[in-house]
Design a protein around this motif. Structure first.
Motif, short mmCIF file in Angstrom:
data_model
loop_
_atom_site.label_atom_id
_atom_site.label_comp_id
_atom_site.label_asym_id
_atom_site.label_seq_id
_atom_site.Cartn_x
_atom_site.Cartn_y
_atom_site.Cartn_z
N PHE A 60 0.83 -1.20 0.00
CA PHE A 60 0.00 0.00 0.00
C PHE A 60 0.87 1.24 0.00
N PHE A 62 1.40 5.14 -0.75
CA PHE A 62 0.65 6.38 -0.95
C PHE A 62 1.51 7.41 -1.65
N ALA A 165 2.80 -2.92 5.58
CA ALA A 165 1.53 -2.26 5.87
C ALA A 165 1.66 -0.80 6.30
N VAL A 308 -6.72 6.56 -5.12
CA VAL A 308 -7.08 5.48 -4.20
C VAL A 308 -8.57 5.19 -4.28
N VAL A 312 -10.32 1.76 -5.44
CA VAL A 312 -11.11 1.00 -4.47
C VAL A 312 -12.54 0.83 -4.97
N GLY A 358 -16.34 10.75 -1.05
CA GLY A 358 -15.68 10.17 0.11
C GLY A 358 -16.59 9.19 0.83
N LEU A 361 -16.74 6.09 -1.07
CA LEU A 361 -15.51 5.31 -0.86
C LEU A 361 -15.61 4.49 0.42
N MET A 362 -16.05 5.13 1.50
CA MET A 362 -16.11 4.41 2.78
C MET A 362 -17.16 3.31 2.71
N LEU A 365 -15.90 0.35 0.77
CA LEU A 365 -14.96 -0.44 1.56
C LEU A 365 -15.69 -1.28 2.59
N ARG A 369 -16.03 -5.07 -0.45
CA ARG A 369 -14.61 -4.79 -0.38
C ARG A 369 -13.89 -4.99 -1.71
N PHE B 134 -5.44 7.36 9.44
CA PHE B 134 -5.04 8.41 8.51
C PHE B 134 -5.93 9.63 8.65
N GLU B 196 -4.63 -3.15 6.19
CA GLU B 196 -4.83 -2.35 4.97
C GLU B 196 -6.24 -1.78 4.92
N TYR B 197 -7.20 -2.59 5.37
CA TYR B 197 -8.58 -2.09 5.40
C TYR B 197 -8.66 -0.86 6.30
N ILE B 199 -6.29 1.25 7.06
CA ILE B 199 -5.64 2.40 6.42
C ILE B 199 -6.59 3.04 5.40
N LEU B 200 -7.19 2.18 4.55
CA LEU B 200 -8.02 2.73 3.47
C LEU B 200 -9.27 3.40 4.02
N VAL B 201 -9.89 2.79 5.02
CA VAL B 201 -11.17 3.34 5.45
C VAL B 201 -10.96 4.63 6.25
N PHE B 203 -8.52 6.62 5.63
CA PHE B 203 -8.18 7.53 4.53
C PHE B 203 -9.47 8.11 3.93
N GLY B 204 -10.46 7.23 3.74
CA GLY B 204 -11.76 7.69 3.24
C GLY B 204 -12.40 8.67 4.19
N LEU B 205 -12.29 8.41 5.49
CA LEU B 205 -12.86 9.32 6.48
C LEU B 205 -12.18 10.68 6.40
#
Lengths: 403, 422
Positions: A60, A62, A165, A308, A312, A358, A361-362, A365, A369, B134, B196-197, B199-201, B203-205
C-alpha cells in the motif's frame, strides 16, 4: 456465448467504442468532453497501476502521485532547460555534441525580467533571428521521465523492502510530501507554485492519415493517452497472467510463506515497485505535456485520494475494474459540477461532490470490499464456478440422503 | 554558510562510517550469534561519532549493547554535527546568538509538547486497534474549527474552555460513531487484511471530513482569538524586569526567551490533560482495561474485558486528543480545512520515532521532533526555504528511524493483535 466471455466481449466493445469516439461525437461541448476523456485515461493508468501495486502485491504505497510528479517534472525540466543550438551562445553553459551545442539555460526562477537574466534569450536577441535553436523532442522527455520514475521506484523499493503495511504507507506518503516540499521550495529551478510550463505534446501540430491537426486539437492527445492506457493495461494483463502475477499475489497473502516456497520476494517486491512507478511516471509526463503546465499541487494528497478512491470503488484486486472505475468516476465528478438550489440554499456541488465521493468510498470499503465493478466481472467469469459447486453439493446431499 | 565544504565534508565522513558501522556491526554480531536488535543503530552511531576509532574495538570485542553504549554515541553524533555546523558557519544566527538559541530551544520544547500530545492519540489508537488512523489530522482540524465557530460565530463571548470541551465532545462522537460503523468488521475476521482495510477506510474518512468542512465553512483561513491574556507582570522590579516581563500576548524570561501566549496556554493545558490521561489509564478500571487490551487482547477478553468496547473508546479518545491539540492551537495559527495534513504527517513521524504503540515514546518523540524543527527553521540560512522544508525535517528523522531502528525508541516488536505484523 458462454457467460464467462461476457466481460471480455464488453471490454472489446468499450475499447472499440473509445477508439472511434472522437470521430463519432460532434456535440458543441466537444473539446470539454475530450478533455474529460483524456484526464479519465490519465487517472485510469494511475488507478490500474496502483491496483497492481496495492491490490495484487499488497504494497500500500501512498506515494504514487509523487512518482507521477517525478515523471512530469523530469520531462518538464528537460524541455525547459535544454536546447540544441548550431552556434555557441557563449553565455550559457554548453557542451559541443558533433556540430551542435547542447545549451543548458541558467535557472532564473520566477521573475519578470527574463530578457536580462535568461542567457538563451539574450543570445537569441543578439543573433536577431539568424540562428534557429531547437528545443528537445517531447518524446525523449517522456521517455526520460518514465525512466526517472523507474529509478526512483527502484530506490524507494529498496528502502521500503523491510517495511510492511502501516510503515510502508507512512513512508511513501512522507516521500510524496517531501518531494512536494522540495519542488515548492526550490523556486529557482522548479519555479515553485508558479508552475513549470511545458511544450505541448504535439507542439508543431501533427499529420495523421493525411489530416493535419493543430496543437490545440484534442484528437492527437486523446489517442496518445488512450494508447498509453492500452499499453499499460496490456502489460498489466500479461504480468498478472504470468508467473509474476502468481508470485506477487503469493507475496501479498503471506510474505514468509512465499519466501519459504522459493519465491524471490526481494526481486518481486522491487520489480512490482519499478514497473508500477514507471507507469505512473509515464502517465504524469504525457499528462503534463498535454495540460502544458505542472505545479507542485498536482502531487497533493487530494490527487492521491482520488486515485485510491477510484481504484477502491472500481475494485482494488482487478486492475481492469480499477481502470473502468477511474473513467466512470472522472466523468461522474465532472458531470456533478453543476450547483443547484434547494429551498433557497445553494448547494455548491464543486465541493459537495467530493464529500459524496468520500462517503461512497467508505461505504464501498465497508460493504463491498472488492469494489463495485470487480464483482460484476466475477459474476460472469466465476459465476458458473459457484453454480457448479452448489449443484455438486446438492447432488452429493441427495446421494447421501437416498443412501 | 561561509565554508560549506567543511560541513558537507564532515557529514560525508559521518555518513560513510555510519553506513559502514551499521552494516559491519550487524554482520559481526550475527556471526558471533549475539543479539542484533540494536547492532544496526549502535554501529551506525558509533561509526558516525568516532569513525574507525570506535568501530575497531566494537568489532574486536563485540560487547553487550547496553543502554549507555547505545545512547552515548548517539549524543556524540549530534554534537559532532552541531560542532561541524558551528565551525563551518560561525556567523549564523543560531551559532553566534545565544539568546536566539535559547529562544528556539524553549519554543521547540513547547511546541514539541503539543506535537507529542497529538501523537499520543495516534499511538493510543494503534496500540489498541492495530490501525494507523489516517484521519488523525482531520480530527485536529475539526477541533480547531469547532472552537472557532463556537467562540467567534455562534456564541461570541463564551468561555473558550467550554468551546474546547465542545470540540472534544464532537470529535469523541465522530470517532465513536465511525468506529462502530466502519471498523467493526475488522475484529470479526470479515476482512482479509485488516491493517490495509483500516488504512483505506480511515483515509476515506479523512477525505470526507476534509471536504465536508470545506463545504460547510469555506476555504478561507480563519483564526480564533487568544483564549486568555497574561497579567501584566514585572519581576523582580518594575524598573529592571530581567527575570520575567509579561504583556498580554507574550512573556519574556531572562530578557532573552520570548514565549507567545497561545502556545504557552496550549502547552500548559496539554500537560494538565496528559496528567489526567495518565491518571485515567493507570488508576481507573477502564483505563487499566485499555492498557490490558493493548498488551494482550485475548488474555484481556478472558479476564472479562470486552475488547470491542475498548476499541471504540480508544478510537474516540485518540480522535479527541487530536481535536484537543487542534482546539488549543487554533488561537496560534490560521485555520483551513487542509490544515491537518502536516500535523498528521508529523504525528506519524513521532509515533514511529517513539515506537508504534508506546505512550512515553510518543511524548519523547514529540519533543525531539519539536527540537529538530526548531533547529531546522532557525539554522538554515535561507529563511523562506527553511519554512518550506518544515515537513522534510520530520521525514529525515523518519527515514533514519526506519533504517536504523524500525521499532523506534520504545517499540515492542511483537505486540498483540493485528499489529504484531508491521
Amino acid at each position: 456465448m458462454p457467460a464467462r466471455h461476457v466481460p471480455n466481449a464488453a471490454g472489446v466493445l468499450v475499447v472499440a467504442f473509445l477508439a472511434v469516439f472522437p470521430f463519432v461525437y460532434t456535440a458543441a461541448d466537444y473539446d470539454y468532453i475530450m478533455h474529460i476523456c483524456i484526464t479519465a485515461f490519465f487517472y485510469a493508468i494511475l488507478a490500474s497501476s496502483w491496483s497492481m501495486l496495492s491490490g495484487y502485491a499488497g504494497q500500500f504505497s501512498f506515494g504514487h502521485m509523487g512518482f507521477m510528479g517525478i515523471g512530469a517534472y523530469t520531462t518538464g525540466l528537460f524541455c525547459h532547460y535544454l536546447y540544441l543550438s548550431p552556434e555557441p551562445t557563449r553565455l550559457c553553459i554548453e557542451y559541443p555534441i558533433g556540430d551542435l551545442y547542447l545549451v543548458v539555460v541558467n535557472p532564473i526562477g520566477v521573475t519578470s525580467t527574463t530578457l536580462t537574466q535568461d542567457c538563451l534569450r539574450q543570445a537569441l536577441a543578439a543573433w536577431d533571428g539568424s540562428v534557429a535553436v531547437t528545443p528537445m523532442p517531447v518524446w525523449l522527455g517522456i521517455v526520460l521521465g518514465t525512466l526517472m520514475g523507474g529509478v526512483f521506484g527502484l530506490l524507494i523499493g529498496l528502502l521500503v523492502l523491510r517495511l510492511r503495511a502501516a510503515y510502508l504507507a507512512l513512508f511513501t506518503l512522507g516521500f510524496a510530501e517531501i518531494l512536494r516540499a522540495t519542488i515548492s521550495a526550490e523556486i529557482e529551478i522548479t519555479r515553485g507554485q508558479a508552475g513549470l510550463e511545458l511544450p505541448h505534446l504535439f507542439e508543431n501540430g501533427v499529420t495523421i492519415l493525411g489530416q493535419t491537426y493543430d496543437k490545440t486539437d484534442k484528437i492527437p492527445s486523446y489517442y496518445a493517452m488512450f494508447l498509453l492506457l492500452l499499453l499499460c493495461l496490456g502489460i498489466l494483463t500479461w504480468l498478472s497472467r504470468s508467473k509474476f502475477g502468481l508470485c506477487v499475489r503469493a507475496l501479498r497473502e503471506d510474505q514468509d510463506a512465499a519466501a519459504a516456497l522459493g519465491v524471490n520476494i526481494i526481486r518481486y517486491k522491487i520489480l512490482v515497485f519499478v514497473i508500477t512507478t514507471m507507469m505512473a511516471a509515464a502517465a504524469g509526463a504525457v499528462q503534463a505535456h498535454y495540460v502544458g503546465i505542472i505545479t507542485p499541487n498536482n502531487l497533493f494528497l487530494l490527487q492521491m485520494s482520488l486515485v485510491v478512491a477510484m481504484a477502491v470503488i472500481g475494485g482494488i484486486e482487478n486492475f481492469a475494474a480499477a481502470a473502468v472505475g477511474a473513467i466512470i468516476i472522472e466523468f461522474a465528478l465532472e458531470l456533478l459540477r453543476n450547483s443547484f438550489e434547494i429551498g433557497g440554499v445553494t448547494i455548491d456541488m464543486t465541493i459537495w461532490r467530493l464529500v459524496f465521493f468520500g462517503i461512497l468510498l467508505m461505504l464501498t470499503l465497508r460493504f463491498s470490499r472488492n469494489g463495485l465493478i470487480a464483482p460484476l466481472i466475477d459474476h460472469f467469469t466465476r459465476g458458473h464456478v459457484a453454480r457448479e459447486t452448489v449443484a455438486a453439493r446438492t447432488a452429493a446431499d441427495r446421494a447421501g440422503a437416498s443412501r | 554558510m561561509e565554508t560549506p565544504n567543511i560541513f558537507w565534508g564532515v557529514i560525508g565522513w559521518m555518513i560513510f562510517w555510519g553506513v559502514l558501522g551499521s552494516v559491519v556491526t550487524r554482520r559481526r554480531y550475527l556471526h558471533r550469534d549475539l543479539d542484533t536488535t540494536n547492532a544496526n543503530f549502535t554501529g551506525a552511531m558509533l561509526g558516525a561519532a568516532t569513525g574507525p576509532i570506535g568501530l575497531v574495538p566494537l568489532w574486536l570485542r563485540t560487547p553487550e549493547l547496553t543502554n549507555r553504549l547505545i545512547v552515548l554515541p548517539a549524543i556524540g553524533s549530534v554534537t559532532l554535527i552541531a560542532a561541524a555546523f558551528a565551525f563551518a558557519d560561525p556567523g549564523n544566527n543560531c551559532v553566534s546568538n545565544g539568546a536566539f538559541v535559547a529562544s528556539q530551544i524553549t519554543n521547540g520544547l513547547i511546541i514539541g509538547i503539543i506535537y507529542g500530545f497529538m501523537a499520543l492519540g495516534l499511538t493510543l489508537i494503534f496500540s489498541i486497534l492495530g490501525v494507523v488512523s489516517f484521519a488523525h489530522g482531520e480530527f485536529y482540524m475539526i477541533g480547531g474549527m469547532v472552537v472557532y465557530f463556537v467562540t467567534a460565530v455562534w456564541l461570541p463571548g463564551i468561555n473558550p474552555l467550554l468551546a474546547v470541551l465542545t470540540a472534544c465532545l464532537v470529535a469523541f462522537a465522530i470517532g465513536a460513531a465511525f468506529e462502530r460503523l466502519f471498523l467493526t468488521p475488522m475484529y470479526e475476521g470479515k476482512v482479509d487484511r485488516p491493517v490495509e482495510y483500516g488504512i483505506l477506510v480511515t483515509f476515506g474518512l479523512a477525505f470526507t471530513l476534509q471536504y465536508f468542512v470545506q463545504a460547510m465553512a469555506g476555504a478561507n483561513p480563519v483564526k480564533a482569538r487568544r483564549f486568555f491574556d497574561f497579567p501584566r507582570l514585572r519581576w523582580p522590579s518594575a524598573e529592571d524586569p530581567w527575570l520575567l516581563r509579561s504583556s498580554r500576548g507574550n512573556v519574556e524570561l531572562f530578557d532573552t526567551v520570548s514565549i507567545s501566549n497561545p502556545r504557552f496556554v496550549a502547552a500548559v493545558i496539554c500537560i494538565l490533560v496528559l496528567i489526567a490521561l495518565l491518571g485515567f489509564l493507570h488508576r481507573t478500571w477502564t483505563g487499566k482495561a485499555l492498557r490490558a487490551v493493548s498488551q494482550d487482547r485475548e488474555a484481556a477478553a478472558i479476564a472479562g474485558i470486552d475488547p470491542d468496547r475498548m476499541n471504540m473508546l480508544a478510537f474516540a479518545l485518540g480522535g479527541m486528543i487530536a481535536a484537543l491539540a487542534g482546539a488549543l492551537l487554533v488561537q496560534a495559527f490560521s485555520w483551513l480545512p487542509q490544515v491537518g495534513n502536516i500535523p498528521a504527517m508529523r504525528s506519524f513521524v513521532i509515533v514511529v520515532l517513539g515506537g508504534l504503540g508506546s505512550l512515553p515514546g510518543a511524548f519523547l518523540g514529540g519533543i525531539i521532533v519539536g527540537l529538530v524543527e526548531a533547529a531546522g527553521t532557525g539554522c538554515i540560512p535561507d529563511a523562506q526555504k527553511a519554512a518550506s522544508y518544515i515537513p522534510a525535517y520530520g521525514m529525515v528523522v523518519l527515514t533514519l528511524t526506519l533504517l536504523l531502528r524500525p521499532t523506534g525508541l520504545f517499540g515492542r516488536r511483537f505486540a498483540s493483535g493485528a499489529h504484531g505484523k508491521f
